[in-house]
Design a protein around this motif. Sequence first.
Motif, mmCIF file in Angstrom:
data_model
loop_
_atom_site.group_PDB
_atom_site.id
_atom_site.type_symbol
_atom_site.label_atom_id
_atom_site.label_comp_id
_atom_site.label_asym_id
_atom_site.label_seq_id
_atom_site.Cartn_x
_atom_site.Cartn_y
_atom_site.Cartn_z
ATOM 1 N N VAL A 1 0.756 -1.315 -0.089
ATOM 2 C CA VAL A 1 -0.024 -0.084 0.020
ATOM 3 C C VAL A 1 0.853 1.175 -0.020
ATOM 4 C CG1 VAL A 1 -1.627 1.147 1.755
ATOM 5 C CG2 VAL A 1 -2.032 -1.200 0.882
ATOM 6 N N ALA A 2 1.798 1.258 0.898
ATOM 7 C CA ALA A 2 2.863 2.388 0.861
ATOM 8 C C ALA A 2 3.344 2.658 -0.400
ATOM 9 C CB ALA A 2 4.052 2.303 1.915
ATOM 10 N N SER A 3 3.781 1.637 -1.299
ATOM 11 C CA SER A 3 4.390 1.574 -2.734
ATOM 12 C C SER A 3 3.499 2.118 -3.608
ATOM 13 C CB SER A 3 4.672 0.248 -3.074
ATOM 14 O OG SER A 3 6.086 -0.084 -2.327
ATOM 15 N N ILE A 4 2.083 1.950 -3.541
ATOM 16 C CA ILE A 4 0.991 2.463 -4.317
ATOM 17 C C ILE A 4 0.950 4.085 -4.170
ATOM 18 C CG2 ILE A 4 -1.415 2.608 -4.888
ATOM 19 C CD1 ILE A 4 -1.386 -0.456 -4.138
ATOM 20 N N ALA A 5 0.890 4.424 -2.880
ATOM 21 C CA ALA A 5 0.929 5.825 -2.534
ATOM 22 C C ALA A 5 2.164 6.418 -3.046
ATOM 23 C CB ALA A 5 0.783 6.098 -1.107
ATOM 24 N N ARG A 6 3.166 6.053 -2.777
ATOM 25 C CA ARG A 6 4.752 6.669 -3.239
ATOM 26 C C ARG A 6 4.355 6.754 -5.121
ATOM 27 N NH1 ARG A 6 9.076 8.156 -0.664
ATOM 28 N NH2 ARG A 6 10.848 8.282 -1.879
ATOM 29 N N ALA A 7 4.063 5.746 -5.516
ATOM 30 C CA ALA A 7 4.095 5.801 -7.105
ATOM 31 C C ALA A 7 3.110 6.837 -7.540
ATOM 32 C CB ALA A 7 4.038 4.280 -7.810
ATOM 33 N N SER A 8 1.964 6.667 -7.041
ATOM 34 C CA SER A 8 0.923 7.703 -7.457
ATOM 35 C C SER A 8 1.272 9.123 -7.133
ATOM 36 C CB SER A 8 -0.455 7.404 -6.513
ATOM 37 O OG SER A 8 -1.594 8.241 -7.069
ATOM 38 N N ARG A 9 1.730 9.286 -5.898
ATOM 39 C CA ARG A 9 2.137 10.531 -5.825
ATOM 40 C C ARG A 9 3.404 11.242 -6.680
ATOM 41 N NH1 ARG A 9 1.209 12.986 -0.118
ATOM 42 N NH2 ARG A 9 3.068 14.088 -0.265
ATOM 43 N N ALA A 10 4.215 10.315 -6.891
ATOM 44 C CA ALA A 10 5.350 10.837 -7.899
ATOM 45 C C ALA A 10 4.835 10.950 -9.269
ATOM 46 C CB ALA A 10 6.383 9.639 -7.849
ATOM 47 N N HIS A 11 4.031 10.351 -9.701
ATOM 48 C CA HIS A 11 3.194 10.261 -11.064
ATOM 49 C C HIS A 11 2.432 11.531 -11.195
ATOM 50 C CE1 HIS A 11 1.894 8.990 -15.106
ATOM 51 N NE2 HIS A 11 0.649 9.590 -14.743
ATOM 52 N N HIS B 1 10.009 11.971 2.412
ATOM 53 C CA HIS B 1 10.302 10.864 3.108
ATOM 54 C C HIS B 1 11.085 9.797 2.230
ATOM 55 C CE1 HIS B 1 8.377 12.329 6.710
ATOM 56 N NE2 HIS B 1 7.408 12.649 5.892
ATOM 57 N N SER B 2 11.735 8.806 2.739
ATOM 58 C CA SER B 2 12.365 7.616 2.016
ATOM 59 C C SER B 2 11.324 6.896 1.685
ATOM 60 C CB SER B 2 13.725 7.098 2.809
ATOM 61 O OG SER B 2 13.240 6.552 3.969
ATOM 62 N N PRO B 3 11.582 5.728 0.954
ATOM 63 C CA PRO B 3 10.584 4.467 0.949
ATOM 64 C C PRO B 3 10.373 3.836 2.255
ATOM 65 C CG PRO B 3 12.138 4.474 -1.059
ATOM 66 C CD PRO B 3 12.471 5.758 -0.212
ATOM 67 N N GLU B 4 11.492 3.545 2.776
ATOM 68 C CA GLU B 4 11.444 2.819 4.370
ATOM 69 C C GLU B 4 10.612 3.704 5.190
ATOM 70 O OE1 GLU B 4 11.143 0.434 7.194
ATOM 71 O OE2 GLU B 4 11.824 -0.145 5.226
ATOM 72 N N GLU B 5 10.672 5.015 5.260
ATOM 73 C CA GLU B 5 9.911 5.878 5.999
ATOM 74 C C GLU B 5 8.408 5.883 5.751
ATOM 75 O OE1 GLU B 5 12.870 9.468 7.612
ATOM 76 O OE2 GLU B 5 12.187 9.293 5.258
ATOM 77 N N ASP B 6 8.108 5.738 4.555
ATOM 78 C CA ASP B 6 6.786 5.472 4.026
ATOM 79 C C ASP B 6 6.329 4.314 4.444
ATOM 80 O OD1 ASP B 6 6.833 7.892 2.701
ATOM 81 O OD2 ASP B 6 7.045 6.978 0.532
ATOM 82 N N PRO C 1 -2.927 -5.796 -5.436
ATOM 83 C CA PRO C 1 -3.116 -4.445 -5.080
ATOM 84 C C PRO C 1 -2.642 -3.483 -6.171
ATOM 85 C CG PRO C 1 -2.447 -5.398 -3.130
ATOM 86 C CD PRO C 1 -1.946 -6.216 -4.031
ATOM 87 N N ILE C 2 -3.916 -2.800 -6.786
ATOM 88 C CA ILE C 2 -3.520 -1.433 -7.687
ATOM 89 C C ILE C 2 -4.083 -0.500 -7.199
ATOM 90 C CG2 ILE C 2 -3.586 -3.201 -9.701
ATOM 91 C CD1 ILE C 2 -6.488 -2.290 -9.845
ATOM 92 N N GLY C 3 -4.653 -0.261 -5.840
ATOM 93 C CA GLY C 3 -5.134 0.933 -5.360
ATOM 94 C C GLY C 3 -5.638 0.918 -4.008
ATOM 95 N N PHE C 4 -5.746 1.926 -3.259
ATOM 96 C CA PHE C 4 -6.195 1.626 -2.014
ATOM 97 C C PHE C 4 -6.972 2.889 -1.205
ATOM 98 C CE2 PHE C 4 -2.369 3.724 -1.002
ATOM 99 C CZ PHE C 4 -2.681 4.631 -0.188
#
Length: 147
Positions: free
Chosen positions: A14-24, A33-38, A61-64
């Motif tokens: 879920v954290a990875s989805i948030a990070r990828a979506s925000r970056a895009h 924050h770093s990925p580990e902090e996320d 998972p593709i979204g949340f």
Amino acid sequence: MITRQAAPDEADAVASIARASRAHFLPYLPVLHSPEEDRAHFRGRVFSKCEVWVAEGEAGPIGFCAFREGWIDHLYLLPPYVGRSIGTALLNRAKDRHAYLQLWVFQQNSRAIRFYERNGFRKVRETDGASNEEKVPDALYEWHLEP
């Protein structure tokens, strides 16, 4: 695609989805924050305080959507899945459980603003961003269940 409640061991995904979506979709935001902090934030805070629902595709998972009493804290999709009614399905999970919801959205995020307004949210107020971590102007939106 199905929606289901997320398992605690899915916090990193879920954290990875948030990070990828925000970056895009939000490239104007500072990366604070770093990925580990996320991942630690989602494991320790989001999953402990929120009900988290995921949209699951064939590969996982593709979204949340993460929500709690009165608040939508997060709603993110991986970029290729935006515009397919998946966000609406996730948002409806929160609306099915609460008669009143609020959320913050960045003022520059016009796509999300249109999405929330189409789904019955109305702007309550705007801020200059001084109170959010990113220091980017945002807006408070709210939704009420119609009687």
